[in-house]
Scaffold this active site. Structure first.
Site, PDB file in Angstrom:
ATOM      1  N   HIS A   1      16.049 -36.253 -31.928  1.00 40.19           N
ATOM      2  CA  HIS A   1      14.801 -35.627 -32.353  1.00 40.19           C
ATOM      3  C   HIS A   1      15.012 -34.123 -32.479  1.00 40.19           C
ATOM      4  O   HIS A   1      15.438 -33.467 -31.524  1.00 40.19           O
ATOM      5  CB  HIS A   1      13.677 -35.907 -31.356  1.00 40.19           C
TER       6      HIS A   1
ATOM      7  N   TYR B   1       2.294 -34.621 -28.883  1.00 38.25           N
ATOM      8  CA  TYR B   1       1.548 -34.244 -27.683  1.00 38.25           C
ATOM      9  C   TYR B   1       0.153 -33.823 -28.127  1.00 38.25           C
ATOM     10  O   TYR B   1       0.000 -32.806 -28.826  1.00 38.25           O
ATOM     11  CB  TYR B   1       2.237 -33.093 -26.958  1.00 38.25           C
TER      12      TYR B   1
ATOM     13  N   PRO C   1       5.265 -35.744 -15.753  1.00 39.72           N
ATOM     14  CA  PRO C   1       6.117 -36.180 -16.865  1.00 39.72           C
ATOM     15  C   PRO C   1       5.908 -35.458 -18.182  1.00 39.72           C
ATOM     16  O   PRO C   1       6.696 -35.664 -19.116  1.00 39.72           O
ATOM     17  CB  PRO C   1       5.757 -37.664 -16.996  1.00 39.72           C
TER      18      PRO C   1
ATOM     19  N   LYS D   1      11.202 -33.781 -17.707  1.00 37.46           N
ATOM     20  CA  LYS D   1      12.262 -33.134 -16.931  1.00 37.46           C
ATOM     21  C   LYS D   1      12.844 -33.986 -15.807  1.00 37.46           C
ATOM     22  O   LYS D   1      13.905 -33.646 -15.278  1.00 37.46           O
ATOM     23  CB  LYS D   1      11.742 -31.822 -16.327  1.00 37.46           C
TER      24      LYS D   1
ATOM     25  N   TYR E   1      12.049 -27.036 -23.340  1.00 37.90           N
ATOM     26  CA  TYR E   1      11.982 -28.469 -23.649  1.00 37.90           C
ATOM     27  C   TYR E   1      13.378 -29.053 -23.842  1.00 37.90           C
ATOM     28  O   TYR E   1      13.678 -30.155 -23.355  1.00 37.90           O
ATOM     29  CB  TYR E   1      11.131 -28.699 -24.900  1.00 37.90           C
TER      30      TYR E   1
END
Length: 409
Positions: free
Chosen positions: A80, A209, A301, A305, A393
């Protein structure tokens, strides 16, 4: 006559817990010529089917490849190059490689990571004993700590130079550290996640998200044909109170956008509720007992991580053991806890930021909601803010994998 123990009576490194942290540590140690034994309380089928995180940082992918666990990951993992933020009817894409100098993430289920590591361990690593329930760890402050465990109705002991607790927050290894010798930092969140698996192709080729006044939603995947979806729900929610149609309707409502978007629906095959909290134990070492992964820290979550922190913990730890073996110096091992905690707190902060920015707290004021939207607008309009998110991220660069003393088996 007492039966033979399922593992040697002594070892250099005793590892409690056969999840990804324990298995990867055993693999890295084996490559460096350091013997270890992994004791896992559950059977192999259970371990290989535990549903957990599935987003791997660049450093985690590099580590798995370096230790020989990259073949299936490269074949089936989904690379991704971005994530999407959905809020206030808008959608904004974070271009990860463009903002981080080329880094990306890979979606590859933890179940598959575990299968890969188990296969390597059984094919040529040290002992891996399933159904070995650790009862206690004694002698943490001595030169030879002992793991007491039960296997097939019999009790056994494993005497070690070091014991590594990879057995989670409720594992027995944490209890080997006196409460007066450790500090616990903890934050609970006033909401949970309802996670579902659905036999339907993902609605988007990247993770979405979604912030909404109705609550947070996450659109992810396990494969090109299986979606992994999450909804923010109140603490104490019973999955049975969420029939399939209600789940799809809520996912649709929380992901509404002014642009083109169609939520793909299909059969839901699993539902579970995940409470959310942040936990850090300090220090990560007491005598010859060391804590890694969820035994040492837990993150909510939203930042993806948890697994990545565990990989970083044990990679640093393997490097320290390799240094000790090669030079006789315990310098890296002595500094391991502090080095790990710097990374842990960075990840805790990022996970907290993602959680509190994207979720709607019970009774949240309109003022707080406007602050969240202002922060999301800042990320969407500022390359600097977007780069900060993307760098966290994709992950802070991890320690190099220790070089094996010989070709890995």
């Amino acid at each position: 006559m007492r039966p033979t123990s399922p593992a040697p009576a002594t070892t250099t490194v005793g590892i409690v817990g056969g999840g990804p942290a324990g298995l990867l540590l055993a693999r890295l140690l084996h490559r460096c010529g350091i013997d270890s034994v992994v004791l896992e309380s559950r059977d192999r089928a259970y371990v290989e089917h535990r549903q957990r995180a599935g987003v791997l940082e660049q450093g985690t992918v590099d580590t798995l490849r370096a230790c020989g666990a990259g073949e299936r990951l490269d074949r089936y993992g989904l690379v991704h190059h971005g994530i999407r933020l959905r809020y206030d009817g808008r959608s904004h894409r974070i271009d990860l490689p463009a903002l981080t100098g080329g880094r990306s993430v890979v979606v590859y289920a933890q179940t598959e990571v575990v299968k890969d590591l188990i296969g390597l361990q059984l094919a040529g690593g040290g002992p891996l004993v399933f159904g070995a329930r650790a009862l206690a760890v004694t002698g943490a402050d001595t030169a030879r700590p002992v793991i007491h465990y039960a296997h097939e109705g019999r009790e056994h002991t494993l005497t070690c130079d070091y014991v590594i607790g990879c057995d989670g927050f409720h594992g027995v290894t944490r209890d080997a550290v006196p409460t007066g010798a450790r500090r616990l930092y903890e934050r609970a969140y006033p909401y949970s996640w309802l996670g579902v698996l659905a036999d339907v192709p993902p609605s988007c080729d990247e993770l979405v998200y979604a912030h909404s006044e109705r609550g947070f939603a996450l659109f992810s995947m396990r494969s090109p044909t299986v979606s992994r979806l999450y909804l923010q729900v109140p603490n104490g929610t019973d999955p049975a109170d969420w029939p399939d149609e209600r789940i799809w309707e809520e996912l649709d409502a929380r992901s509404a956008t002014d642009g083109p978007w169609e939520l793909a629906r299909g059969p839901i095959t699993a539902k579970s509720v995940l409470p959310m909290r942040s936990v850090v134990t300090e220090p990560l070492r007491y005598g010859r007992v060391l804590l890694a992964g969820d035994a040492a820290h837990i993150v909510p979550p939203a930042g993806a991580k948890g697994l990545n922190l565990a990989v970083s913990d044990v990679t640093e730890l393997a490097r320290a053991f390799a240094h000790l073996k090669e030079t006789g110096s315990g310098e890296l091992l002595d500094g391991w806890s502090d080095a790990c905690l710097r990374r842990v707190w960075r990840a805790e902060h990022f996970s907290y930021f993602m959680t509190t920015t994207l979720h709607t707290a019970p009774g949240q004021s309109t003022f707080d909601t406007r602050l969240q939207l202002a922060q999301l607008d800042r990320i969407a309009s500022s390359p600097h803010a977007a780069a900060e998110l993307a760098e966290n991220y994709t992950g802070v660069p991890q320690a190099p994998v220790p070089v094996p003393v010989a070709s890995p088996s």
